[in-house]
Design a protein around this motif. Structure first.
Motif, PDB file in Angstrom:
ATOM      1  N   VAL A  26       0.707  -1.290   0.037  1.00  0.00           N
ATOM      2  CA  VAL A  26      -0.004  -0.027  -0.013  1.00  0.00           C
ATOM      3  C   VAL A  26       0.656   1.287   0.073  1.00  0.00           C
ATOM      4  O   VAL A  26       0.680   2.359  -0.809  1.00  0.00           O
ATOM      5  CB  VAL A  26      -0.941  -0.187   1.199  1.00  0.00           C
ATOM      6  N   SER A  27       2.008   1.304   0.938  1.00  0.00           N
ATOM      7  CA  SER A  27       2.641   2.357   1.018  1.00  0.00           C
ATOM      8  C   SER A  27       3.510   2.767  -0.401  1.00  0.00           C
ATOM      9  O   SER A  27       3.515   3.676  -0.794  1.00  0.00           O
ATOM     10  CB  SER A  27       3.832   2.164   1.905  1.00  0.00           C
ATOM     11  N   HIS A  28       3.911   1.546  -0.922  1.00  0.00           N
ATOM     12  CA  HIS A  28       4.752   1.684  -2.396  1.00  0.00           C
ATOM     13  C   HIS A  28       3.611   2.032  -3.414  1.00  0.00           C
ATOM     14  O   HIS A  28       3.987   3.266  -4.087  1.00  0.00           O
ATOM     15  CB  HIS A  28       5.178   0.400  -2.738  1.00  0.00           C
ATOM     16  N   VAL A  31       2.447   6.169  -2.669  1.00  0.00           N
ATOM     17  CA  VAL A  31       3.464   7.051  -3.084  1.00  0.00           C
ATOM     18  C   VAL A  31       3.883   6.994  -4.393  1.00  0.00           C
ATOM     19  O   VAL A  31       3.731   8.264  -4.999  1.00  0.00           O
ATOM     20  CB  VAL A  31       4.734   6.883  -2.085  1.00  0.00           C
ATOM     21  N   ILE A  32       4.313   6.014  -5.089  1.00  0.00           N
ATOM     22  CA  ILE A  32       4.761   6.211  -6.494  1.00  0.00           C
ATOM     23  C   ILE A  32       3.473   6.333  -7.517  1.00  0.00           C
ATOM     24  O   ILE A  32       3.521   6.861  -8.303  1.00  0.00           O
ATOM     25  CB  ILE A  32       5.783   4.857  -6.693  1.00  0.00           C
ATOM     26  N   GLY A  33       2.724   5.575  -7.170  1.00  0.00           N
ATOM     27  CA  GLY A  33       1.367   5.318  -8.035  1.00  0.00           C
ATOM     28  C   GLY A  33       0.856   6.868  -8.136  1.00  0.00           C
ATOM     29  O   GLY A  33       0.397   7.220  -9.295  1.00  0.00           O
ATOM     30  N   THR A  34       0.406   7.464  -6.906  1.00  0.00           N
ATOM     31  CA  THR A  34      -0.111   8.908  -7.266  1.00  0.00           C
ATOM     32  C   THR A  34       0.918   9.927  -7.596  1.00  0.00           C
ATOM     33  O   THR A  34       0.494  10.597  -8.437  1.00  0.00           O
ATOM     34  CB  THR A  34      -0.670   9.245  -5.653  1.00  0.00           C
ATOM     35  N   VAL A  35       2.362  10.015  -7.344  1.00  0.00           N
ATOM     36  CA  VAL A  35       3.018  11.043  -7.825  1.00  0.00           C
ATOM     37  C   VAL A  35       3.146  10.917  -9.441  1.00  0.00           C
ATOM     38  O   VAL A  35       2.921  11.889 -10.022  1.00  0.00           O
ATOM     39  CB  VAL A  35       4.257  10.733  -7.168  1.00  0.00           C
ATOM     40  N   MET A  36       3.459   9.584  -9.665  1.00  0.00           N
ATOM     41  CA  MET A  36       3.811   9.181 -11.097  1.00  0.00           C
ATOM     42  C   MET A  36       2.581   9.296 -12.025  1.00  0.00           C
ATOM     43  O   MET A  36       2.511   9.760 -13.189  1.00  0.00           O
ATOM     44  CB  MET A  36       4.418   8.036 -11.280  1.00  0.00           C
ATOM     45  N   GLY A  37       1.528   8.776 -11.247  1.00  0.00           N
ATOM     46  CA  GLY A  37       0.189   8.493 -12.144  1.00  0.00           C
ATOM     47  C   GLY A  37      -0.585   9.887 -12.360  1.00  0.00           C
ATOM     48  O   GLY A  37      -1.246   9.813 -13.168  1.00  0.00           O
ATOM     49  N   SER A  38      -0.497  10.872 -11.338  1.00  0.00           N
ATOM     50  CA  SER A  38      -1.292  12.198 -11.532  1.00  0.00           C
ATOM     51  C   SER A  38      -0.626  13.060 -12.200  1.00  0.00           C
ATOM     52  O   SER A  38      -1.130  14.072 -12.529  1.00  0.00           O
ATOM     53  CB  SER A  38      -1.607  12.543 -10.017  1.00  0.00           C
ATOM     54  N   PHE A  39       0.892  12.953 -12.289  1.00  0.00           N
ATOM     55  CA  PHE A  39       1.661  14.099 -12.935  1.00  0.00           C
ATOM     56  C   PHE A  39       1.163  14.554 -14.526  1.00  0.00           C
ATOM     57  O   PHE A  39       1.022  15.666 -14.659  1.00  0.00           O
ATOM     58  CB  PHE A  39       3.103  13.894 -12.816  1.00  0.00           C
ATOM     59  N   GLY A  40       1.332  13.785 -15.318  1.00  0.00           N
ATOM     60  CA  GLY A  40       1.104  14.093 -16.749  1.00  0.00           C
ATOM     61  C   GLY A  40      -0.278  14.432 -16.894  1.00  0.00           C
ATOM     62  O   GLY A  40      -0.451  15.328 -17.552  1.00  0.00           O
ATOM     63  N   ILE A  41      -1.298  14.002 -16.088  1.00  0.00           N
ATOM     64  CA  ILE A  41      -2.882  14.331 -16.346  1.00  0.00           C
ATOM     65  C   ILE A  41      -3.180  15.834 -15.947  1.00  0.00           C
ATOM     66  O   ILE A  41      -4.044  16.267 -16.407  1.00  0.00           O
ATOM     67  CB  ILE A  41      -3.711  13.266 -15.986  1.00  0.00           C
ATOM     68  N   LEU A  42      -2.267  16.142 -14.926  1.00  0.00           N
ATOM     69  CA  LEU A  42      -2.566  17.412 -14.155  1.00  0.00           C
ATOM     70  C   LEU A  42      -1.633  18.450 -14.617  1.00  0.00           C
ATOM     71  O   LEU A  42      -1.610  19.636 -14.096  1.00  0.00           O
ATOM     72  CB  LEU A  42      -2.371  17.248 -12.656  1.00  0.00           C
ATOM     73  N   LEU A  43      -0.993  18.234 -15.707  1.00  0.00           N
ATOM     74  CA  LEU A  43       0.200  19.139 -15.873  1.00  0.00           C
ATOM     75  C   LEU A  43      -0.206  20.248 -16.832  1.00  0.00           C
ATOM     76  O   LEU A  43       0.222  21.223 -16.330  1.00  0.00           O
ATOM     77  CB  LEU A  43       1.362  18.294 -16.929  1.00  0.00           C
ATOM     78  N   ALA A  44      -1.214  20.155 -17.758  1.00  0.00           N
ATOM     79  CA  ALA A  44      -1.813  21.363 -18.155  1.00  0.00           C
ATOM     80  C   ALA A  44      -2.496  22.441 -17.193  1.00  0.00           C
ATOM     81  O   ALA A  44      -2.317  23.573 -17.312  1.00  0.00           O
ATOM     82  CB  ALA A  44      -2.784  21.064 -19.245  1.00  0.00           C
ATOM     83  N   SER A  45      -3.132  21.726 -16.294  1.00  0.00           N
ATOM     84  CA  SER A  45      -3.814  22.595 -15.163  1.00  0.00           C
ATOM     85  C   SER A  45      -2.756  23.440 -14.393  1.00  0.00           C
ATOM     86  O   SER A  45      -3.048  24.299 -13.984  1.00  0.00           O
ATOM     87  CB  SER A  45      -4.599  21.891 -14.180  1.00  0.00           C
ATOM     88  N   LEU A 125      11.798   7.074   1.023  1.00  0.00           N
ATOM     89  CA  LEU A 125      11.477   6.443   2.610  1.00  0.00           C
ATOM     90  C   LEU A 125      10.289   5.376   2.408  1.00  0.00           C
ATOM     91  O   LEU A 125      10.309   4.599   2.967  1.00  0.00           O
ATOM     92  CB  LEU A 125      11.094   7.635   3.417  1.00  0.00           C
ATOM     93  N   ALA A 126       9.205   6.010   1.852  1.00  0.00           N
ATOM     94  CA  ALA A 126       8.121   5.149   1.767  1.00  0.00           C
ATOM     95  C   ALA A 126       7.500   4.616   0.518  1.00  0.00           C
ATOM     96  O   ALA A 126       6.393   3.855   0.184  1.00  0.00           O
ATOM     97  CB  ALA A 126       6.764   6.055   2.360  1.00  0.00           C
ATOM     98  N   GLY A 127       8.240   4.729  -0.571  1.00  0.00           N
ATOM     99  CA  GLY A 127       7.668   4.204  -1.975  1.00  0.00           C
ATOM    100  C   GLY A 127       8.925   3.217  -2.621  1.00  0.00           C
ATOM    101  O   GLY A 127       8.322   2.511  -3.201  1.00  0.00           O
ATOM    102  N   SER A 128       9.904   3.219  -2.087  1.00  0.00           N
ATOM    103  CA  SER A 128      11.032   2.327  -2.758  1.00  0.00           C
ATOM    104  C   SER A 128      11.450   1.263  -1.693  1.00  0.00           C
ATOM    105  O   SER A 128      11.468   0.479  -1.450  1.00  0.00           O
ATOM    106  CB  SER A 128      11.739   2.928  -3.917  1.00  0.00           C
TER     107      SER A 128
END
Length: 422
Positions: A26-28, A31-45, A125-128
């Motif tokens: 869950v921690s992995h 952290v990684i899923g939300t940071v990497m998964g949200s970046f591109g889709i929210l970039l234009a905003s 710390l909490a992702g990898s």
């Protein structure tokens, strides 16, 4: 107390091992899923809200990757000395703080702070390093499979679709706030439930007691002095370099092979989805063959797969090859984890994994930048593909060499009489 290379010690897992595995997974993912998964889709905003260019907005992820890679060795040392529960909690708080900052800031400088000083350390710390160390400590039996399951990219696979559906009716700032609140509600309680060590302890490094630290691990300097450590790392880095390079450049690569942009983007999605199966499959293989031999197998397969790409096959065959490369690339993570912990002890794992992350950074950066430069000069990615074939051929030798030598067996194994390792 050593056992033959490729064999795995048949030590039962503690009953709480599965619970620790769930916490790590869950921690992995969060952290990684939300940071990497949200970046591109929210970039234009971000461009619109902060009034910056696309290039400036895109600086967030490089900051995260470079920051987390540079910090990884220090995090690995910290984990060996400080409570893992505390460090996972700090990683959770940094994740939450980063999203709260993104939700409320109108400053580009604070936007960079969120990614560089909050998400970067949180990723290590909490992702990898933290989650992988927790699994490695608690699992003796099926450790490779457990690492594969924990590293399943579930959240990063669904996050872009979820945010795309949500953006129609919800402000981006509200989305950042929601992600932060979910992370707080889930990660903070789970971090507090973490138990640092199993009651039986972890396997120690197979070296004389005078040559180990007080917790039975090898120091950073001792790991760096061992050729087998470098061999395992480089064998794993070959696959990681392949994955990042292909993931970053697959769209322009596909277009250079005559595919449309839509088809090339489809290849990228196929590669990501195939990685989900590869994480579990190669984790299981690592438990059967051992980490070093499995890394050699990955290197052999990938050398052949990249050679096929030199032939510029039609789209259907390219899709199969790309999917297989994706499976092997993700599979290198649990395979490397199994190899490091078997060869140098569970107690040494956090230092070894952290060092591997930093060692891999120049290889990955050089591959991505060099491939793009080669295309600019020649109009083709063939030189870059040939370079990966050579790297994987070397990885076969590295993996086989890494599989040699004694392996640890048993928690806190008494290995005073073991010869010094190469």
């Amino acid at each position: 107390m050593a056992h033959a290379a490729g064999n795995t010690p048949d030590i039962p897992n503690h009953p709480k091992a599965v619970r620790m595995g769930v916490i790590a997974g869950v921690s992995h993912n969060l952290v990684i899923g939300t940071v990497m998964g949200s970046f591109g889709i929210l970039l234009a905003s971000v461009e619109q809200r902060l009034g910056v260019s696309a290039e400036a907005a895109a600086a967030g992820i490089p900051l995260v990757l470079v920051g987390s890679s540079i910090l990884a060795p220090f995090v690995g040392v910290l984990i060996a000395k400080v409570s893992l529960r505390l460090l996972l909690l700090v990683g959770a708080l940094l994740t939450v703080g980063g999203y709260l900052l993104l939700a409320f800031t109108q400053s580009y400088a604070l936007y960079l702070v969120a990614y560089g000083l909050f998400f970067g350390p949180a990723l290590s710390l909490a992702g990898s390093v933290g989650p992988a160390t927790l699994v490695t400590r608690w699992f003796h039996r099926n450790r490779g499979l457990a690492l594969g399951v924990v590293h399943l990219p579930v959240v990063i696979a669904i996050m872009p679709w979820l945010l795309h559906e949500t953006l129609d009716g919800v402000a981006p700032t509200t989305i950042y706030l929601a992600i932060g609140l979910v992370a707080a509600a889930v990660m903070i309680p789970l971090s507090l439930m973490t138990i640092d060590h199993p009651p039986s302890g972890e396997t120690a490094a197979p070296a004389a007691g005078s040559r180990r630290t007080s917790d039975g691990s090898l120091s950073v300097a001792q790991l760096l002095a061992r050729p087998r450590f470098w061999a395992l790392c480089l064998a794993g880095i070959a696959s990681m370099t392949s994955s990042v390079m292909l993931g970053s450049l697959l769209v322009p690569m596909g277009e250079s092979w005559g595919f449309t942009r839509a088809e090339s983007a489809q290849l990228q999605s196929i590669m990501s989805l195939a990685g989900i199966a590869g994480s579990v499959m190669f984790g299981w293989i690592a438990d059967k063959l051992g980490g070093g031999r499995s890394l050699a197998l990955i290197g052999f397969d990938c050398a052949l797969l990249w050679l096929v790409l030199l032939l510029h096959p039609p789209f259907a065959m390219t899709a199969v090859v790309v999917a297989l490369i994706g499976m092997h690339g993700v599979g290198a993570i649990p395979t490397l984890g199994r190899g490091l912990s078997d060869s140098f002890g569970q107690a040494s794992y956090s230092r070894g994994f952290g060092l591997n992350t930093l060692i891999g950074l120049p290889f990955i950066a050089s591959a991505v930048i060099g491939s793009a430069k080669a295309f600019t000069l020649t109009g083709s990615y063939d030189a870059a593909i040939k370079g990966m074939v050579v790297f994987f051929a070397l990885a076969v030798a590295f993996g086989l060499y890494g599989a040699t030598g004694p392996k640890v067996e048993g928690p806190r194994a008494s290995l005073e009489s073991e010869p010094e390792l190469a």
